[in-house]
Scaffold this motif. Structure first.
Motif, PDB file in Angstrom:
ATOM      1  N   PRO A 154      -3.388  -2.865   0.087  1.00 23.74           N
ATOM      2  CA  PRO A 154      -4.094  -3.399  -1.090  1.00 23.74           C
ATOM      3  C   PRO A 154      -3.969  -2.476  -2.302  1.00 23.74           C
ATOM      4  N   LEU A 155      -4.014  -3.084  -3.481  1.00 24.83           N
ATOM      5  CA  LEU A 155      -3.839  -2.345  -4.730  1.00 24.83           C
ATOM      6  C   LEU A 155      -5.143  -1.798  -5.301  1.00 24.83           C
ATOM      7  N   TYR A 156      -6.240  -2.496  -5.102  1.00 26.72           N
ATOM      8  CA  TYR A 156      -7.486  -2.132  -5.769  1.00 26.72           C
ATOM      9  C   TYR A 156      -8.672  -2.080  -4.808  1.00 26.72           C
ATOM     10  N   GLN A 157      -8.427  -1.560  -3.627  1.00 24.35           N
ATOM     11  CA  GLN A 157      -9.506  -1.405  -2.661  1.00 24.35           C
ATOM     12  C   GLN A 157      -9.120  -0.334  -1.666  1.00 24.35           C
ATOM     13  N   GLY A 158     -10.121   0.302  -1.074  1.00 25.39           N
ATOM     14  CA  GLY A 158      -9.872   1.282  -0.044  1.00 25.39           C
ATOM     15  C   GLY A 158      -9.746   0.626   1.319  1.00 25.39           C
ATOM     16  N   VAL A 159      -9.002   1.260   2.209  1.00 26.61           N
ATOM     17  CA  VAL A 159      -8.798   0.754   3.565  1.00 26.61           C
ATOM     18  C   VAL A 159      -9.305   1.810   4.541  1.00 26.61           C
ATOM     19  N   GLN A 160     -10.323   1.444   5.297  1.00 25.63           N
ATOM     20  CA  GLN A 160     -10.852   2.358   6.300  1.00 25.63           C
ATOM     21  C   GLN A 160     -10.044   2.313   7.585  1.00 25.63           C
ATOM     22  N   GLU A 161      -9.570   1.111   7.930  1.00 25.14           N
ATOM     23  CA  GLU A 161      -8.822   0.959   9.169  1.00 25.14           C
ATOM     24  C   GLU A 161      -7.870  -0.215   9.056  1.00 25.14           C
ATOM     25  N   VAL A 162      -6.691  -0.079   9.614  1.00 26.81           N
ATOM     26  CA  VAL A 162      -5.754  -1.191   9.728  1.00 26.81           C
ATOM     27  C   VAL A 162      -5.068  -1.088  11.080  1.00 26.81           C
ATOM     28  N   LEU A 163      -4.942  -2.224  11.763  1.00 26.87           N
ATOM     29  CA  LEU A 163      -4.268  -2.292  13.047  1.00 26.87           C
ATOM     30  C   LEU A 163      -3.224  -3.397  12.990  1.00 26.87           C
ATOM     31  N   ILE A 164      -2.108  -3.177  13.677  1.00 25.21           N
ATOM     32  CA  ILE A 164      -1.007  -4.131  13.714  1.00 25.21           C
ATOM     33  C   ILE A 164      -0.991  -4.787  15.095  1.00 25.21           C
ATOM     34  N   GLY A 165      -1.069  -6.121  15.116  1.00 19.56           N
ATOM     35  CA  GLY A 165      -1.065  -6.855  16.369  1.00 19.56           C
ATOM     36  C   GLY A 165       0.287  -7.470  16.665  1.00 19.56           C
ATOM     37  N   LEU A 166       0.876  -7.107  17.814  1.00 21.64           N
ATOM     38  CA  LEU A 166       2.170  -7.624  18.246  1.00 21.64           C
ATOM     39  C   LEU A 166       2.033  -8.216  19.645  1.00 21.64           C
ATOM     40  N   GLU A 167       2.963  -9.084  19.997  1.00 24.77           N
ATOM     41  CA  GLU A 167       2.974  -9.621  21.351  1.00 24.77           C
ATOM     42  C   GLU A 167       3.119  -8.480  22.352  1.00 24.77           C
ATOM     43  N   GLU A 168       2.435  -8.617  23.490  1.00 29.81           N
ATOM     44  CA  GLU A 168       2.338  -7.496  24.421  1.00 29.81           C
ATOM     45  C   GLU A 168       3.673  -7.090  25.029  1.00 29.81           C
ATOM     46  N   ASP A 169       4.642  -7.979  25.058  1.00 30.83           N
ATOM     47  CA  ASP A 169       5.946  -7.629  25.613  1.00 30.83           C
ATOM     48  C   ASP A 169       6.987  -7.347  24.532  1.00 30.83           C
ATOM     49  N   ALA A 170       6.539  -7.164  23.287  1.00 29.17           N
ATOM     50  CA  ALA A 170       7.476  -6.974  22.176  1.00 29.17           C
ATOM     51  C   ALA A 170       8.034  -5.556  22.149  1.00 29.17           C
ATOM     52  N   GLU A 171       9.248  -5.439  21.640  1.00 32.66           N
ATOM     53  CA  GLU A 171       9.862  -4.137  21.404  1.00 32.66           C
ATOM     54  C   GLU A 171       9.380  -3.616  20.052  1.00 32.66           C
ATOM     55  N   LEU A 172       9.110  -2.335  19.973  1.00 37.42           N
ATOM     56  CA  LEU A 172       8.644  -1.708  18.733  1.00 37.42           C
ATOM     57  C   LEU A 172       9.483  -0.467  18.482  1.00 37.42           C
ATOM     58  N   LEU A 173      10.144  -0.414  17.306  1.00 34.87           N
ATOM     59  CA  LEU A 173      11.062   0.667  16.981  1.00 34.87           C
ATOM     60  C   LEU A 173      10.748   1.254  15.616  1.00 34.87           C
ATOM     61  N   GLU A 174      11.243   2.462  15.368  1.00 35.66           N
ATOM     62  CA  GLU A 174      11.096   3.070  14.052  1.00 35.66           C
ATOM     63  C   GLU A 174      11.925   2.286  13.033  1.00 35.66           C
ATOM     64  N   PRO A 175      11.591   2.371  11.762  1.00 33.03           N
ATOM     65  CA  PRO A 175      12.304   1.587  10.743  1.00 33.03           C
ATOM     66  C   PRO A 175      13.682   2.160  10.449  1.00 33.03           C
ATOM     67  N   LEU A 176      14.502   1.351   9.820  1.00 30.61           N
ATOM     68  CA  LEU A 176      15.762   1.848   9.297  1.00 30.61           C
ATOM     69  C   LEU A 176      15.472   2.847   8.186  1.00 30.61           C
ATOM     70  N   PRO A 177      16.289   3.876   8.040  1.00 29.26           N
ATOM     71  CA  PRO A 177      16.006   4.906   7.019  1.00 29.26           C
ATOM     72  C   PRO A 177      16.224   4.388   5.608  1.00 29.26           C
ATOM     73  N   PHE A 178      15.486   4.976   4.664  1.00 26.97           N
ATOM     74  CA  PHE A 178      15.739   4.721   3.252  1.00 26.97           C
ATOM     75  C   PHE A 178      17.104   5.287   2.870  1.00 26.97           C
ATOM     76  N   ALA A 179      17.602   4.866   1.705  1.00 27.01           N
ATOM     77  CA  ALA A 179      18.851   5.417   1.189  1.00 27.01           C
ATOM     78  C   ALA A 179      18.724   6.915   0.959  1.00 27.01           C
ATOM     79  N   ALA A 180      17.535   7.348   0.577  1.00 25.68           N
ATOM     80  CA  ALA A 180      17.238   8.770   0.399  1.00 25.68           C
ATOM     81  C   ALA A 180      15.760   8.970   0.687  1.00 25.68           C
TER      82      ALA A 180
END
Length: 367
Positions: A154-180
């Protein structure tokens, strides 16, 4: 007479309905843990909170800056997953309360799919403005496929907690790197912070980040980008920035404040980062400049001062400082590009980013 039953928009338009979430079959992840990558929070490693300035700076911050630092503008979460569904659970510090900014921009999370430079908008969290907590489904696909995700805070509010919900059998990987990996750091006003984009991904620093394939650190402080030296010293402590952008004219009450603060602000940054590009951007052109001659003359005086200051520093030997004339960034559509005569709409932010990208990118070509 029979009493008329009340109706709601959701009753007649299914596209206006909230995106519900499910609990069964989901696993909830904290994005502070690997393999997620957080950006836009330079001090999260030391403080562990979603905040844009340090919790315990070496010297006290101005009260407004300290409060606004809890607003999570520019923060983002990056990762890859083959989950067919992506859900988000959010606990805000407060609820939506701005009359001229959509709750999705103030308090929502945006979802983009695609690797660096290829991100496409995929959804925004639905929320009820009167509630400081929400759970929403961001995406839903029929087929399982490994996808790259960027979620904007969010742009104009504070976030105390955020959780990401995925299917229990899903693969989870690190992101592709930025150009720099070196971030671009922007210091400025409510416009830098993102007021009044309809959703987080449309704030101009976030648009630039996608175009530059880099992390952007958004240090825009609504009404409070005043160029204080203690703020400059905190910004100067960010290690190894690729570029430092100053866009704070709009929060200066007059030319005198710019004359007092800007040379000192630049000097503090330059002493800490001798060869990092510093870019000064003058204020975008508001419609008021068309009919208020006194306002226009004062604004043009501040514009001239900043451009001449940069020229002076260049003549004195600073090869890494430059200026961008913000008065022209919105082009001929300046009068139709704000929500209130000051703060850009999504159109305005798109125009700003499109104009800045070709001017900033060359500065980062070898960095």
């Amino acid at each position: 007479m029979e009493e008329k039953k009340s109706s709601t928009l959701e009753q007649f338009d299914r596209n206006m309905r909230m995106n519900g979430t499910r609990e069964e079959g989901l696993v909830w992840f904290d994005p502070k843990a690997t393999p997620f990558r957080l950006g836009g929070f330079p001090w999260i490693g030391q403080d562990g909170v979603y905040r844009r300035m340090p919790l315990h700076p070496a010297e006290p911050l101005p009260q407004a800056v300290d409060w606004l630092a809890d607003h999570t503008a520019g923060g983002h979460i990056r990762f890859r997953t083959d989950s067919r569904e992506l859900h988000i659970r959010v606990k805000l510090k407060d609820r939506a309360n701005m009359y001229h900014m959509a709750p999705t921009g103030q308090c929502g999370f945006d979802c983009y799919i695609g690797g660096p430079g290829e991100e496409k908008f995929a959804g925004t969290a639905t929320l009820r403005p009167e509630e400081p907590e929400y759970t929403a489904r961001l995406t839903s696909f029929k087929e399982r496929e490994l996808r790259s995700y960027t979620l904007y805070f969010p742009l104009y509010q504070g976030v105390q907690e955020v959780l990401i919900g995925l299917e229990e059998d899903a693969e989870l990987l690190e992101p592709l790197p930025f150009a720099a990996e070196r971030p671009v750091v922007l210091y400025g006003t409510s416009i830098t912070q993102g007021g009044c984009a309809s959703r987080p991904g449309m704030a101009y620093p976030n648009i630039l980040g996608r175009g530059m394939k880099r992390e952007m650190v958004n240090l825009g402080f609504s009404g409070s980008g005043k160029g204080e030296p203690e703020v400059a010293r905190v910004i100067a402590s960010i290690p190894d920035p690729a570029c430092l952008v100053l866009d704070y004219e709009a929060n200066c009450d007059g030319l005198e404040r710019l004359q007092v603060t800007m040379p000192t602000f630049i000097r503090i940054l330059r002493e800490a980062h001798p060869e990092v590009p510093i870019v000064v951007i003058t204020r975008i052109r508001p419609p008021k400049a068309d009919w208020d001659a006194e306002f226009r003359e004062a604004m043009l005086a501040r514009r001239t001062y900043q451009l001449e200051l940069v020229e002076t520093l260049q003549r004195e030997g600073d090869r890494f400082i430059s200026a961008i004339d913000g008065y022209e960034l919105l082009g001929e559509q300046y009068a139709e590009s704000t929500v209130d005569g000051t703060h850009p709409t999504d159109l305005g932010f798109s125009l700003i980013a499109a104009a800045l990208l070709p001017q900033l990118s060359p500065l980062l070509g070898t960095i």
